[in-house]
Design a protein around this motif. Structure first.
Motif, short mmCIF file in Angstrom:
data_model
loop_
_atom_site.label_atom_id
_atom_site.label_comp_id
_atom_site.label_asym_id
_atom_site.label_seq_id
_atom_site.Cartn_x
_atom_site.Cartn_y
_atom_site.Cartn_z
N ARG A 1 50.28 37.67 94.18
CA ARG A 1 51.58 38.36 94.13
C ARG A 1 52.51 37.69 93.13
O ARG A 1 53.19 38.36 92.34
N LYS A 2 52.57 36.37 93.14
CA LYS A 2 53.44 35.65 92.22
C LYS A 2 53.03 35.88 90.77
O LYS A 2 53.89 36.07 89.89
N LEU A 3 51.74 35.86 90.52
CA LEU A 3 51.26 36.04 89.16
C LEU A 3 51.57 37.44 88.65
O LEU A 3 52.07 37.61 87.54
N LEU A 4 51.30 38.45 89.47
CA LEU A 4 51.55 39.83 89.05
C LEU A 4 53.04 40.09 88.86
O LEU A 4 53.44 40.89 88.01
N LYS A 5 53.88 39.40 89.62
CA LYS A 5 55.32 39.57 89.51
C LYS A 5 55.83 39.02 88.19
O LYS A 5 56.79 39.56 87.59
N THR A 6 55.21 37.95 87.73
CA THR A 6 55.69 37.31 86.49
C THR A 6 55.16 37.97 85.22
O THR A 6 55.68 37.72 84.12
#
Length: 411
Positions: A84-89
């Motif tokens: 989730r964090k990676l896709l958000k960034t």
């Protein structure tokens, strides 16, 4: 096993139940978009984020970003959170390959070790290493960390570090595992502070294994047998070195490297300079008459070293063979079933133990041994029972005498 769909809600039990096949298989998590797992024919299971780059047409450019293995590096929940964090960034149109490229520039474990070795252990001059124990560092790395040398330093999470620590504890013992942890923690700290490693140190939260401190020493009843064994030794240099270890309480490394210009036989004082002392302090050791006698007999053997040898340093470096022969003779004298686990360093403990049992105060013992803190000397406190008993007996007698006078005065 029932066939598992390639799309399902990831759970620990379901992922663990997936068996390897003869080809690579991809599984997708229905709860977190983009999270996937690749299972190889070898049986490895690795989390990935699958991302389609925007602006590349309907087919787009699908890219894959490796997160880490299951279950060593990531649990299911940690993998979901990381995805989730990676896709958000990742902004619209941003290539995941850029992130992968940046990750490739990150230090791996081997590079973390090389920085530590060249900058903190050996230094710019290999002939004068910064750390005396750098060879031990090399052994610990080769035996326990080198197998992960190509992995990125950030991939050694607390979970992975804890598993390494546990495995070393089981295979090589609790003390070895503690040494590996301390080395790795220092290596990561150095890389973080000096080389911009953008990661938390995974070794800082691991608690050391309990270590049973060694209390091996030669008792008064055993001392005649030890001196008889020393007298019978064929290696006279080793015999003299061992006697001086006993008579001075100094570290064997300092005794092996004794220099004539550091000894004043008239005042019977041996001064170990700060550059040669473990605690980087000047330590002056008074020489007892038996120690002075040994030194006088060695005058003229070499102008510089008390124990000269054909080594690169010019002085004795290794006395293990001579010590082994003396231990064998020692065990025969005492009719022991096996050779005792005594080390040359235990001679230092022997001297300290004898001093304490003779009533010498712990601060004085610490001063002789060159200890910088009282904590180091405190381990000998339990040996001071006889001097304490003597003082307590005198105190009790004095109290009894006063009590007797008081009873007479009331009659």
């Amino acid at each position: 096993m029932t066939e598992v769909s390639t799309k399902f809600k990831f759970t620990k039990s379901d992922l663990a139940a997936i068996e390897k096949t003869n080809k690579r298989v991809w599984y997708r998590d229905t709860q977190t978009a983009g999270l996937a797992m690749c299972v190889t024919p070898a049986g490895s299971k690795t989390f990935y984020v699958i991302h389609r780059v925007a602006g590349m047409g309907r087919k787009g450019n699908t890219e894959f970003l490796r997160l880490g293995s299951f279950p060593d590096d990531f649990t299911v929940e940690r993998a979901r959170d990381a995805a989730r964090k990676l896709l958000k960034t990742l902004n619209s149109g941003e290539s995941v390959r850029a992130a992968v490229s940046a990750k490739k520039d990150e230090l791996n474990v081997e590079e973390v070790w090389e920085h530590w070795k060249t900058e903190r252990s050996v230094g710019p001059n290999p002939d004068q290493p910064i750390k005396r124990s750098w060879k031990k560092d090399q052994r610990l790395y080769d035996c326990h960390l080198k197998g992960r040398s190509k992995r990125r330093a950030s991939e050694i999470t607390t979970t992975v570090a804890s598993r390494i620590f546990r495995d070393v504890t089981v295979a090589s013992g609790p003390v070895e595992a503690n040494h590996v942890k301390r080395l790795a923690r220092a290596m990561w700290n150095h890389a973080i502070q000096r080389h911009g490693l953008a990661a938390q140190n995974p070794w800082t939260t691991i608690k050391d294994n309990h270590e049973r401190s060694r209390e091996e020493w030669v008792t008064p009843a055993q001392m005649p047998a030890l001196f008889k064994a020393i007298d019978s030794a064929a290696d006279r240099d080793a015999a003299d070195m061992i006697r001086l270890c006993l008579f001075t309480g100094a570290r064997s490394g300092n005794v092996k490297a004794m220099r004539w210009d550091a000894i004043d036989l008239d005042t019977a004082i041996w001064t170990i300079g700060s550059a040669h002392h473990k605690n980087k302090t000047i330590n002056s050791i008074p020489l007892a008459p038996p120690a002075v006698e040994i030194l006088r007999l060695r005058i003229g053997l070499n102008d510089e070293w008390v124990f000269s040898a054909a080594t690169k340093s010019g002085h004795m470096m290794d006395a293990r063979k001579g010590w082994s022969a003396i231990l064998t003779a020692f065990s025969k004298e005492l009719k022991l079933p096996e050779v005792p686990d005594l080390r040359i360093h235990d001679l230092r403990h022997t001297t300290a133990s004898w001093l304490v049992t003779q009533g010498v105060s712990l601060p004085m013992v610490g001063k002789l041994l060159g200890h910088t803190t009282s904590v180091t000397t405190a381990k000998y406190a339990h040996l001071a029972i006889d001097p304490i008993r003597e003082v307590l007996n005198r105190t009790a007698a004095a109290m009894g005498a006063i009590a007797g006078k008081e009873s007479v005065s009331h009659e």
